[in-house]
Design a protein around this motif. Structure first.
Motif, PDB file in Angstrom:
ATOM      1  N   PHE A 354       0.107  -4.198  -2.689  1.00  0.00           N
ATOM      2  CA  PHE A 354      -0.675  -4.014  -3.910  1.00  0.00           C
ATOM      3  C   PHE A 354       0.283  -3.507  -5.004  1.00  0.00           C
ATOM      4  N   PRO A 355       0.093  -3.927  -6.279  1.00  0.00           N
ATOM      5  CA  PRO A 355       1.030  -3.514  -7.333  1.00  0.00           C
ATOM      6  C   PRO A 355       1.280  -1.998  -7.318  1.00  0.00           C
ATOM      7  N   GLY A 356       2.549  -1.647  -7.353  1.00  0.00           N
ATOM      8  CA  GLY A 356       2.912  -0.232  -7.410  1.00  0.00           C
ATOM      9  C   GLY A 356       3.015   0.421  -6.038  1.00  0.00           C
ATOM     10  N   GLU A 357       2.777  -0.319  -4.963  1.00  0.00           N
ATOM     11  CA  GLU A 357       2.862   0.267  -3.613  1.00  0.00           C
ATOM     12  C   GLU A 357       4.309   0.652  -3.317  1.00  0.00           C
ATOM     13  N   THR A 358       4.545   1.938  -3.042  1.00  0.00           N
ATOM     14  CA  THR A 358       5.896   2.399  -2.705  1.00  0.00           C
ATOM     15  C   THR A 358       6.063   2.417  -1.191  1.00  0.00           C
ATOM     16  N   GLU A 359       7.290   2.648  -0.741  1.00  0.00           N
ATOM     17  CA  GLU A 359       7.546   2.751   0.703  1.00  0.00           C
ATOM     18  C   GLU A 359       6.698   3.887   1.294  1.00  0.00           C
ATOM     19  N   GLU A 360       6.578   4.967   0.512  1.00  0.00           N
ATOM     20  CA  GLU A 360       5.792   6.108   0.988  1.00  0.00           C
ATOM     21  C   GLU A 360       4.307   5.733   1.140  1.00  0.00           C
ATOM     22  N   ASP A 361       3.806   4.999   0.154  1.00  0.00           N
ATOM     23  CA  ASP A 361       2.407   4.522   0.250  1.00  0.00           C
ATOM     24  C   ASP A 361       2.236   3.674   1.501  1.00  0.00           C
ATOM     25  N   PHE A 362       3.212   2.803   1.733  1.00  0.00           N
ATOM     26  CA  PHE A 362       3.114   1.910   2.884  1.00  0.00           C
ATOM     27  C   PHE A 362       3.160   2.700   4.199  1.00  0.00           C
ATOM     28  N   LEU A 363       3.989   3.749   4.217  1.00  0.00           N
ATOM     29  CA  LEU A 363       4.049   4.577   5.439  1.00  0.00           C
ATOM     30  C   LEU A 363       2.685   5.222   5.706  1.00  0.00           C
ATOM     31  N   ASP A 364       1.962   5.540   4.632  1.00  0.00           N
ATOM     32  CA  ASP A 364       0.596   6.057   4.808  1.00  0.00           C
ATOM     33  C   ASP A 364      -0.316   5.017   5.458  1.00  0.00           C
ATOM     34  N   THR A 365      -0.092   3.759   5.112  1.00  0.00           N
ATOM     35  CA  THR A 365      -0.891   2.693   5.750  1.00  0.00           C
ATOM     36  C   THR A 365      -0.566   2.620   7.242  1.00  0.00           C
ATOM     37  N   LEU A 366       0.749   2.662   7.559  1.00  0.00           N
ATOM     38  CA  LEU A 366       1.132   2.648   8.984  1.00  0.00           C
ATOM     39  C   LEU A 366       0.525   3.858   9.690  1.00  0.00           C
ATOM     40  N   ASP A 367       0.514   4.985   8.985  1.00  0.00           N
ATOM     41  CA  ASP A 367       0.006   6.215   9.587  1.00  0.00           C
ATOM     42  C   ASP A 367      -1.493   6.122   9.882  1.00  0.00           C
ATOM     43  N   ILE A 368      -2.239   5.597   8.947  1.00  0.00           N
ATOM     44  CA  ILE A 368      -3.695   5.524   9.166  1.00  0.00           C
ATOM     45  C   ILE A 368      -4.000   4.545  10.308  1.00  0.00           C
ATOM     46  N   VAL A 369      -3.203   3.486  10.391  1.00  0.00           N
ATOM     47  CA  VAL A 369      -3.391   2.507  11.481  1.00  0.00           C
ATOM     48  C   VAL A 369      -3.111   3.186  12.829  1.00  0.00           C
ATOM     49  N   SER A 370      -2.044   3.991  12.882  1.00  0.00           N
ATOM     50  CA  SER A 370      -1.717   4.694  14.134  1.00  0.00           C
ATOM     51  C   SER A 370      -2.799   5.692  14.500  1.00  0.00           C
ATOM     52  N   LYS A 371      -3.355   6.333  13.482  1.00  0.00           N
ATOM     53  CA  LYS A 371      -4.364   7.356  13.768  1.00  0.00           C
ATOM     54  C   LYS A 371      -5.691   6.734  14.181  1.00  0.00           C
ATOM     55  N   VAL A 372      -6.133   5.730  13.465  1.00  0.00           N
ATOM     56  CA  VAL A 372      -7.453   5.153  13.771  1.00  0.00           C
ATOM     57  C   VAL A 372      -7.393   4.305  15.043  1.00  0.00           C
ATOM     58  N   LYS A 373      -6.283   3.649  15.264  1.00  0.00           N
ATOM     59  CA  LYS A 373      -6.144   2.721  16.396  1.00  0.00           C
ATOM     60  C   LYS A 373      -7.237   1.655  16.376  1.00  0.00           C
ATOM     61  N   TYR A 374      -7.080   0.731  15.463  1.00  0.00           N
ATOM     62  CA  TYR A 374      -8.070  -0.342  15.319  1.00  0.00           C
ATOM     63  C   TYR A 374      -8.027  -1.304  16.494  1.00  0.00           C
ATOM     64  N   ASP A 375      -9.193  -1.788  16.869  1.00  0.00           N
ATOM     65  CA  ASP A 375      -9.261  -2.817  17.901  1.00  0.00           C
ATOM     66  C   ASP A 375      -8.691  -4.124  17.373  1.00  0.00           C
ATOM     67  N   GLN A 376      -8.892  -4.316  16.079  1.00  0.00           N
ATOM     68  CA  GLN A 376      -8.319  -5.509  15.449  1.00  0.00           C
ATOM     69  C   GLN A 376      -8.184  -5.232  13.957  1.00  0.00           C
ATOM     70  N   ALA A 377      -7.102  -5.730  13.361  1.00  0.00           N
ATOM     71  CA  ALA A 377      -6.944  -5.550  11.915  1.00  0.00           C
ATOM     72  C   ALA A 377      -6.512  -6.874  11.296  1.00  0.00           C
ATOM     73  N   PHE A 378      -7.192  -7.265  10.242  1.00  0.00           N
ATOM     74  CA  PHE A 378      -6.827  -8.475   9.518  1.00  0.00           C
ATOM     75  C   PHE A 378      -5.931  -8.047   8.369  1.00  0.00           C
ATOM     76  N   THR A 379      -4.697  -8.562   8.372  1.00  0.00           N
ATOM     77  CA  THR A 379      -3.720  -8.103   7.379  1.00  0.00           C
ATOM     78  C   THR A 379      -3.467  -9.202   6.342  1.00  0.00           C
ATOM     79  N   PHE A 380      -3.435  -8.804   5.091  1.00  0.00           N
ATOM     80  CA  PHE A 380      -3.248  -9.782   4.017  1.00  0.00           C
ATOM     81  C   PHE A 380      -2.147  -9.329   3.077  1.00  0.00           C
ATOM     82  N   ILE A 381      -1.367 -10.285   2.609  1.00  0.00           N
ATOM     83  CA  ILE A 381      -0.418  -9.996   1.543  1.00  0.00           C
ATOM     84  C   ILE A 381      -1.191 -10.034   0.232  1.00  0.00           C
ATOM     85  N   TYR A 382      -0.994  -9.023  -0.592  1.00  0.00           N
ATOM     86  CA  TYR A 382      -1.704  -8.966  -1.871  1.00  0.00           C
ATOM     87  C   TYR A 382      -1.504 -10.268  -2.648  1.00  0.00           C
ATOM     88  N   SER A 383      -2.576 -10.776  -3.157  1.00  0.00           N
ATOM     89  CA  SER A 383      -2.509 -12.017  -3.907  1.00  0.00           C
ATOM     90  C   SER A 383      -3.125 -11.776  -5.289  1.00  0.00           C
TER      91      SER A 383
END
Ligand code: SAH
Ligand code: SF4
Ligand code: F3S
Length: 484
Positions: A354-383
């Motif tokens: 997403f516009p303005g997403e920094t490496e730190e922002d992205f690490l937060d995304t990885l972190d939330i994924v690790s914490k929630v442990k989704y059964d499935q996640a649909f990942t999209f590149i911002y368009s």
């Protein structure tokens, strides 16, 4: 010219046009000495898939027969525009259709509808560059298909009708369901959330809930015809019941006596005999109530599966996305849900870059994924979608950075999904049997309430039944099972 025979009110008007089209289609069949065929191609989400069932219902009512062949007599694309690639696909396909019309079937009628047609620039392109397209309409007038076909068959070479908004919700038109035992049911249309990246509110219009009695009548009728599983559909089902109409720019609440929340609606659906599984899509985290969690936990008919799009793990990015929750807020919501239903399957959608997403922002995304442990996640590149607020952000993330983040996210998401799905190994589960396996016709394919696919030996008479199957071997994202 004003014709006294044509009913003004819906759905009578459309039934009138269906009858008139039926006569014309019959004449054409006699002339060509063969049945007339249709082919519907659907892009996009569940909402579009369900709209296509409505298109098919009308096409069959007027006498066309379904084929899986894009040189049919009536070919229609129900389009999606949520991301650029969805959009690009259409133009590629259109070239193919032009060729079919020339070489294989000069009788072909080509129609386009759906979300992409709500964009002015797209319709302009179709108008000027694709003269072989006969009928174009949008998301607000799907119910008028028979009338538009009639206009085309009776001489109007190109019928283009795009409405800016839904002026009415037309009930009681035919539908042809893909499966006899499960069905989507719209409970609301449109979206008012305006997430800053998303084009859906512009192409689907303002949020509008269907009356509970209309929904329940439809589901009772489905149950009477043997449907066991319903999927309640809306862009944000958790705000169901708040807005009855918004088409004139002012909010009209649900009429007195009809007012009801989403969990209350769910409870009423649970009371319908014959309906054994209830799913819904999509839930916006900001509107997910304690009442919903309570109802989900206490009603066995509601599948223990929740699709809860997070989009990003960074509170800053979430604010820029206009999602109206924070990372912490989302995590505590997940805690609350898991406390009430420890075994629930959670799935999500995530946008990277997403516009303005920094490496730190992205690490937060990885972190939330690790914490929630989704059964499935649909990942999209911002368009970037023209017309949305995020499209004018100057700070777009470079492509190579986005690709790298996307791959890192995908690796994490897949590792976690693999771990999660393994927890069912050896368990016996209720499976709704859906179809004969596409690769191996000795196998049947079905789903658990958590939406896990299971393949097992059995014969086709079981299709549509809910049966017990032991999950024996996990193979990545699905199971091989054994009937008990
Ligand atoms: N109403 C649903 C989502 C509908 S669109 C909800 O709010 O959850 C389905 C998914 O497409 C979204 O969840 C989002 O992850 C993705 N999406 C929407 N717009 C996008 C864009 N511009 N670029 C990339 N992905 C997008
Ligand atoms: Fe798009 Fe947001 Fe509405 Fe979902 S809730 S359809 S992501 S604007
Ligand atoms: Fe696509 Fe329209 Fe659905 S844009 S995702 S088909 S609502």
């Amino acid at each position: 010219m004003y014709n006294i025979d044509i009913p003004e009110l819906e759905p009578d008007r459309q039934y009138y046009f269906m009858n008139r089209c039926k006569e014309l289609i019959y004449e054409k069949q006699v002339e060509l000495n063969r049945p007339l065929t249709y082919c519907v191609t659907t892009f996009g989400c569940q909402m579009n898939a369900h709209d296509s069932e409505k298109l098919k219902g009308i096409l069959e009512a007027i006498g066309y027969e379904e084929v899986d062949d894009e040189s049919a007599d009536f070919v229609i694309y129900n389009t999606c525009t949520v991301r650029e690639n969805a959009n690009q696909k259409l133009y590629g396909h259109l070239g193919l259709l032009k060729n079919y019309k020339k070489t294989k079937n000069p009788n072909m009628i080509i129609a386009l509808c759906g979300c992409m047609m709500q964009e002015t620039h797209v319709v302009e392109t179709i108008r000027t560059k694709y003269p072989f397209v006969n009928i174009v309409f949008g998301t607000h007038n799907i119910y008028k298909l028979a009338e538009l076909i009639y206009n085309n068959l009776t001489g109007e070479k190109r019928v283009i009708e795009i409405l800016e908004k839904s002026t009415q919700t037309v009930e009681a038109l035919p539908q042809k369901r893909k499966y006899s035992f499960k069905s989507g049911v719209n409970i609301m249309y449109g979206c008012n959330n305006f997430c800053s990246y998303c084009i859906v509110p512009y192409v689907r219009g303002r949020e509008k809930s269907r009356k509970p009695e209309d929904i329940l009548t439809e589901i009772r009728e489905l149950a009477r015809r043997g449907v066991k599983e319903v999927m309640l559909l809306g862009q944000n089902v958790n705000s169901y019941g708040k807005i009855y109409d918004y088409s004139d720019g002012k909010i009209v609440p649900m009429p007195e006596g009809d007012s009801i929340t989403f969990p209350a609606l769910l409870k009423k659906v649970c009371e319908i005999d014959g309906i054994e599984r209830i799913r819904f899509m999509t839930s916006h985290p900001k509107d997910l109530s304690d009442e919903l969690i309570k109802v989900m936990a206490s009603e066995p008919k509601i599948c223990k599966h929740l699709h809860l799009p997070v989009q990003s793990g960074s509170t800053d990015i979430l604010a820029k996305m206009n999602r109206r929750y924070t990372k912490e807020g989302y995590l505590s919501l997940v805690d609350k849900i898991r406390q009430a239903m420890p075994d629930i399957s959670l799935t999500t959608d995530i946008i990277v870059g997403f516009p303005g997403e920094t490496e730190e922002d992205f690490l937060d995304t990885l972190d939330i994924v690790s914490k929630v442990k989704y059964d499935q996640a649909f990942t999209f590149i911002y368009s970037k979608r023209t017309g949305t607020p995020a499209a004018s952000e100057v700070n777009q993330v470079p492509e190579d950075v986005v690709k790298d983040r996307f791959n890192r996210l995908l690796t994490l998401v897949n590792t976690i999904s693999n771990e999660r799905i393994n927890r069912y190994s050896g368990q016996t589960k209720d499976i709704l049997v859906e179809e004969i396996n596409h690769q191996d016709s000795n196998l049947l394919t079905g789903r658990t309430e958590e939406n896990i696919t299971v393949h097992f030996e059995g014969d086709s008479s079981l299709i549509g039944d809910i049966i017990k199957v032991k999950l024996i071997e996990c193979r990545g994202f699905y199971y091989i099972g054994e009937r008990i």
